[in-house]
Scaffold this motif. Structure first.
Motif, PDB file in Angstrom:
ATOM      1  N   ASP A  50       0.833  -1.195   0.000  1.00 48.85           N
ATOM      2  CA  ASP A  50       0.000   0.000   0.000  1.00 48.85           C
ATOM      3  C   ASP A  50       0.875   1.255   0.000  1.00 48.85           C
ATOM      4  N   ASN A 108      -6.425  -5.717 -11.937  1.00 45.23           N
ATOM      5  CA  ASN A 108      -6.776  -5.440 -10.545  1.00 45.23           C
ATOM      6  C   ASN A 108      -6.296  -4.037 -10.203  1.00 45.23           C
ATOM      7  N   GLY A 109      -7.149  -3.266  -9.559  1.00 46.61           N
ATOM      8  CA  GLY A 109      -6.732  -1.917  -9.188  1.00 46.61           C
ATOM      9  C   GLY A 109      -7.912  -0.974  -9.144  1.00 46.61           C
ATOM     10  N   THR A 110      -7.609   0.303  -9.054  1.00 42.00           N
ATOM     11  CA  THR A 110      -8.640   1.332  -8.938  1.00 42.00           C
ATOM     12  C   THR A 110      -9.072   1.822 -10.312  1.00 42.00           C
ATOM     13  N   VAL A 111     -10.259   2.418 -10.357  1.00 40.22           N
ATOM     14  CA  VAL A 111     -10.769   2.943 -11.625  1.00 40.22           C
ATOM     15  C   VAL A 111      -9.909   4.090 -12.137  1.00 40.22           C
ATOM     16  N   ARG A 112      -9.097   4.673 -11.271  1.00 40.81           N
ATOM     17  CA  ARG A 112      -8.224   5.767 -11.694  1.00 40.81           C
ATOM     18  C   ARG A 112      -7.247   5.329 -12.781  1.00 40.81           C
ATOM     19  N   GLN A 113      -7.011   4.002 -12.866  1.00 39.55           N
ATOM     20  CA  GLN A 113      -6.109   3.490 -13.890  1.00 39.55           C
ATOM     21  C   GLN A 113      -6.589   3.813 -15.304  1.00 39.55           C
ATOM     22  N   SER A 133     -10.883  -4.074 -11.692  1.00 44.09           N
ATOM     23  CA  SER A 133     -11.526  -4.767 -10.573  1.00 44.09           C
ATOM     24  C   SER A 133     -12.379  -3.856  -9.697  1.00 44.09           C
ATOM     25  N   GLU A 134     -11.901  -2.664  -9.374  1.00 45.56           N
ATOM     26  CA  GLU A 134     -12.682  -1.785  -8.505  1.00 45.56           C
ATOM     27  C   GLU A 134     -14.013  -1.418  -9.151  1.00 45.56           C
ATOM     28  N   GLU A 135     -14.011  -1.275 -10.444  1.00 41.65           N
ATOM     29  CA  GLU A 135     -15.229  -0.897 -11.161  1.00 41.65           C
ATOM     30  C   GLU A 135     -16.273  -2.011 -11.139  1.00 41.65           C
ATOM     31  N   GLY A 137     -16.195  -4.821  -9.122  1.00 41.01           N
ATOM     32  CA  GLY A 137     -16.406  -5.437  -7.817  1.00 41.01           C
ATOM     33  C   GLY A 137     -15.902  -6.854  -7.684  1.00 41.01           C
ATOM     34  N   SER A 139     -12.083  -9.290  -8.430  1.00 40.48           N
ATOM     35  CA  SER A 139     -10.674  -9.217  -8.796  1.00 40.48           C
ATOM     36  C   SER A 139     -10.159 -10.552  -9.314  1.00 40.48           C
TER      37      SER A 139
END
Length: 214
Positions: A50, A108-113, A133-135, A137, A139
């Motif tokens: 993290d 896998n990761g945040t939508v910010r990618q 994955s974050e989008e 739900g 992974s």
């Protein structure tokens, strides 16, 4: 037209190289010895640590008074700045597309990618779509994320290949859904006994060549 399910970091984009470039600049800025790059790379653990924990480790080691959030933001901005799309990767994706394959990113990761990596680097021009994955739900290695990628591309999973650098999430995910896979070893040895990749290659270009020739 089969699917080509591709990991993002250290598969399509050189995340390790981008982190190393930022880390060297950061160490110079705080007056730390350049040899500490190996320590900082190990703390990052290939992106698994993290960012707040990385910041705390840096503050403790160098006794810095700057807030952790400033280091977290510097890391984020540095990764964005140094993440580039290799023209050879773009060319390989175009060749795969011309050969009838449909490239879809599964990450896998945040939508910010989507904005900081896929669109900013121009990768969006060379893939049919992406699932983060974050989008959605779920992974990797959960088979559901690969099914969602197929749904998004309006295609079947049958005949698809998975390409990625993670033994657990990419190759394990491919095994869970019953798909052939290519593992990008990046100088590592395969250690997993529960499953194995169909092919092992040292980079995306030979990986795509192996898939197209299969």
């Amino acid at each position: 037209m089969p699917l080509l399910l591709l990991d993002l970091d250290n598969t399509l984009l050189d995340r390790a190289g981008a982190f190393r470039a930022w880390a060297l600049e950061f160490l110079r800025e705080i007056g730390a010895p350049e040899r500490d790059i190996d320590w900082l790379v190990s703390v990052d653990a290939d992106g698994l640590t993290d960012r707040w924990d990385i910041a705390d480790a840096i503050r403790e080691r160098y006794e810095l008074r700057i807030p952790s959030i400033d280091i977290v933001e510097a890391l984020h901005e540095g990764l964005v700045e140094h993440t580039k799309l290799d023209p050879l990767v773009a060319c390989a994706l175009r060749i795969a597309d011309d050969a009838g394959w449909v490239p879809v990113v599964v990450s896998n990761g945040t939508v910010r990618q989507e904005d900081t990596k896929i669109r900013r680097t121009g990768l969006d021009r060379y893939v049919a779509d992406w699932v983060i994955s974050e989008e959605v739900g779920v992974s990797k290695p959960n088979p559901r994320i690969f099914a969602l990628a197929a749904e998004r591309a309006r295609m079947r999973l049958r005949g698809a290949w998975v390409v990625g650098d993670s033994p657990e999430t990419d190759i394990g995910g491919a095994a869970a859904v019953g798909l052939p896979s290519v593992w990008l070893h990046r100088g590592r040895r395969w250690m997993e006994s529960r499953f194995a990749p169909t092919r092992t290659e040292d980079g995306l270009l030979p990986a795509l060549a192996a898939v197209l020739g299969a």
